[in-house]
Every structure is written in C-alpha cells, then in structure tokens.
Enzyme design. Sequence first.
Site, PDB file in Angstrom:
ATOM      1  N   SER A 169     -98.678 -37.721  34.577  1.00  0.00           N
ATOM      2  CA  SER A 169     -97.737 -38.140  33.534  1.00  0.00           C
ATOM      3  C   SER A 169     -96.337 -38.171  34.130  1.00  0.00           C
ATOM      4  O   SER A 169     -96.118 -38.838  35.135  1.00  0.00           O
ATOM      5  CB  SER A 169     -97.840 -37.202  32.321  1.00  0.00           C
ATOM      6  OG  SER A 169     -97.005 -37.649  31.277  1.00  0.00           O
ATOM      7  N   THR A 170     -95.390 -37.406  33.581  1.00  0.00           N
ATOM      8  CA  THR A 170     -94.007 -37.435  34.056  1.00  0.00           C
ATOM      9  C   THR A 170     -93.924 -37.132  35.551  1.00  0.00           C
ATOM     10  O   THR A 170     -94.423 -36.103  35.998  1.00  0.00           O
ATOM     11  CB  THR A 170     -93.175 -36.388  33.295  1.00  0.00           C
ATOM     12  OG1 THR A 170     -93.494 -36.486  31.914  1.00  0.00           O
ATOM     13  CG2 THR A 170     -91.690 -36.604  33.505  1.00  0.00           C
ATOM     14  N   HIS A 195     -99.764 -41.825  32.231  1.00  0.00           N
ATOM     15  CA  HIS A 195     -99.160 -42.082  30.922  1.00  0.00           C
ATOM     16  C   HIS A 195     -98.047 -43.110  31.074  1.00  0.00           C
ATOM     17  O   HIS A 195     -97.042 -42.843  31.727  1.00  0.00           O
ATOM     18  CB  HIS A 195     -98.573 -40.795  30.326  1.00  0.00           C
ATOM     19  CG  HIS A 195     -99.601 -39.749  30.039  1.00  0.00           C
ATOM     20  ND1 HIS A 195     -99.285 -38.420  29.901  1.00  0.00           N
ATOM     21  CD2 HIS A 195    -100.948 -39.842  29.847  1.00  0.00           C
ATOM     22  CE1 HIS A 195    -100.400 -37.737  29.646  1.00  0.00           C
ATOM     23  NE2 HIS A 195    -101.418 -38.573  29.613  1.00  0.00           N
ATOM     24  N   MET A 288     -95.995 -33.399  31.878  1.00  0.00           N
ATOM     25  CA  MET A 288     -95.815 -32.371  30.855  1.00  0.00           C
ATOM     26  C   MET A 288     -97.049 -32.340  29.946  1.00  0.00           C
ATOM     27  O   MET A 288     -97.805 -33.300  29.858  1.00  0.00           O
ATOM     28  CB  MET A 288     -94.562 -32.642  30.028  1.00  0.00           C
ATOM     29  CG  MET A 288     -94.582 -33.927  29.242  1.00  0.00           C
ATOM     30  SD  MET A 288     -93.097 -34.063  28.236  1.00  0.00           S
ATOM     31  CE  MET A 288     -93.298 -35.701  27.574  1.00  0.00           C
ATOM     32  N   ASP A 291    -102.754 -32.731  28.863  1.00  0.00           N
ATOM     33  CA  ASP A 291    -103.762 -33.782  28.998  1.00  0.00           C
ATOM     34  C   ASP A 291    -104.392 -33.728  30.387  1.00  0.00           C
ATOM     35  O   ASP A 291    -103.693 -33.658  31.394  1.00  0.00           O
ATOM     36  CB  ASP A 291    -103.116 -35.157  28.762  1.00  0.00           C
ATOM     37  CG  ASP A 291    -104.139 -36.287  28.753  1.00  0.00           C
ATOM     38  OD1 ASP A 291    -105.299 -36.031  28.375  1.00  0.00           O
ATOM     39  OD2 ASP A 291    -103.773 -37.427  29.102  1.00  0.00           O
TER      40      ASP A 291
END
Length: 353
Positions: A169-170, A195, A288, A291
């Site tokens: 993600s991030t 993401h 973050m 998931d």
Amino acid sequence: MMSIKVLVVDDSALIREVLARMLTRDGDIDVVGTATDPIDAREKIKALDPDVVTLDIEMPNMNGLAFLERLMRLRPTPVVMVSTLTKKGASETLLALELGAVDFVAKPSAEFAGGLDAFGAGLRDKIRAAAKSDVRGRSASRADTPKTAKAPLKTAAAPEGALIAIGASTGGVEAIRAVLSEMPADCPPVVIAQHMPAGFTGRFAARLDELCALKVVEAEDRMVLQPGHAYVARGDYHLRVEKSSGQLKCRLSQDGLESGHRPSVDVLFESVAKTVGAMAVGAILTGMGRDGARGLKLMRDAGAYTVGQSQASALVYGMPRVAFEEGAVVEQAAVEQIAAKLANALVKLKSAA
C-alpha cells in the site's frame, strides 16, 4: 495527542478550501497554512514546520515535481500529492512517488459530489500515514546505498506451477519497483495487489514494464499467467488466481471492499493459498493498516514461503507489522533483499519437487 500540522499547497482557492475543510473534520489534523505556489510554500514550510505537505503538480512559478525534488533533497518532508485523473496526471504522480512523495489522492472533480465524504476520509487516512512515515530515514538510506553490481538472481530452476504474490500500500510503488527490477526475465509469474485507484494502475504497470526485465501488464480477466510476466491488479477490481484447464489464470471482480480496499491484498493472497498452496512464495511490503496479513497467514499455513518488509526499510510499517505479529511471515527482510529471498525460496521448491 498532538495534532498533525499540514500545509496545503494548491493554486486553486476552491481546492485549498475544500482540502482544509476535509482535513480538519476529525479534529486530529490542523491545517497550519495554505500556499498558492512553490515560492510561497517554501517560505511557509520554513516558518510553520508542517508535519505533512499536500502538493498540487500543476502550479505557476515552479512545477510541483521540481519543487518536490528540491524539497526532498534539502528538507525531506512527508508529501501527499493531489493529482488529476488524466493520463498525464497519472504519469506525473508516479514520478512524484519515485521522487519521494509518500502517497497521492485523485483530485475531486465536479461529479465527485456524492463521493466527497469518501474522498475526505481517504485523504485524512493518507495524511495520518504520511505523518508516521520515515521520509528522512528513507532519503538518507537512498543516499547511502552503494551502487554495487549484484550477481543476477536465478529462478529458472523454479518448478512448473510456481507463483510469486506481492502486496503493498503506502510506499509500495517504490518498494515493488525495488523487488521486481531484480527478478530475472525467466522467473515464475508474479501477481501484485497495490492499493491504487482506477486510472493509475495501467500507468503503474507500464512504468514497471519500462524498468524491469519482466513483462509487466495490468491484469485482465481470464488472462493466463505466464513465466516472465507480472500482473498488476486493476484499480477498483479484486484480483484472484484460479486454475482452469490446468492453467493458472487471473480473475477480476468488483465484489465488496475487503479490509477497506479493492483491490485487496487479502483477496489475492487467499486465492493464491487456495489455488497454488506450497508452490507459491509471497511478500508483504510497506503500507498502512492490516490488509494482507490474514491472506499471507493462509499462504504460510498452506506451506508457502512468506517474507515481510522490515521496519527499518518500510516507509510505513503497518501491513508488514501486523503480518509479522500474526505469524504470517517466515522472516522479515530489507526491501533490497526481498527479491533474493523469493528467488532462493523458488530454487528450494525445485529441489523439493
């Protein structure tokens, strides 16, 4: 708890007002100032010392990318880009992430009215993650990394039916690039859930394709997974792996959000655990939230080798931390070592086959 100090940089008065209103809604984020262009922003960053900056790309007096590059060099600060949903916007956004921006949001448009609340919630989450990110550590480690030539990795020995699964993600745009660019052109198929909203994943796949020996594409429904290829989950679609007629294939769907996301890393990993089992290897990278931890645990329980990005090398040590705490990873490693760990695990698979 101290509130997060944000400086909003955008040449549109309307966008500055919308962002400021959205950011301050929950009370834990304080917009300490706004700036209309990079010249104005430079002075305000010095005076206000914000924790996070939101930055528009298209601005007068200096392009946002040029300003970002200078800022990361002279005063590394967590930056969240506010991007337009155009092909050019997507390309520039990916460049911003390569230059050191933590994350981005797609700028709300006129027809966005119904989705403004969702936009605001997503923006606030990204600001919170950016405030916790280790931008200074990352820019220092980039400067210190010696550019030594590494022996090319070998995975050709991997058995038929092996698969590599990666979730992030991030900070994942850079982390995935670091891992994929070291994988050899003949490695088993790679499936990736990052993401990212619709409209950006195609450009992300194209950018990876330019930088890697692998052929990288945006996944399409029923695409056959081939060695030497990587498949990026399409924005706003879940990606699963299924086996039919003896072949591994991509399956895309738009069923509900999982762990708050679509694409979801959990959905991808769970399908890999079920379909590929011990013939898979998996990595969970910076991001973050949580998931991917549940799905990676299912992969490990099915006999797959799993690795998590280490805290020191992760921009945001959220997803890898939960995966580690829940026993989903065999080991943790710096992002520079993950490709080698996956390659070694694939070679071991061959000797066990």
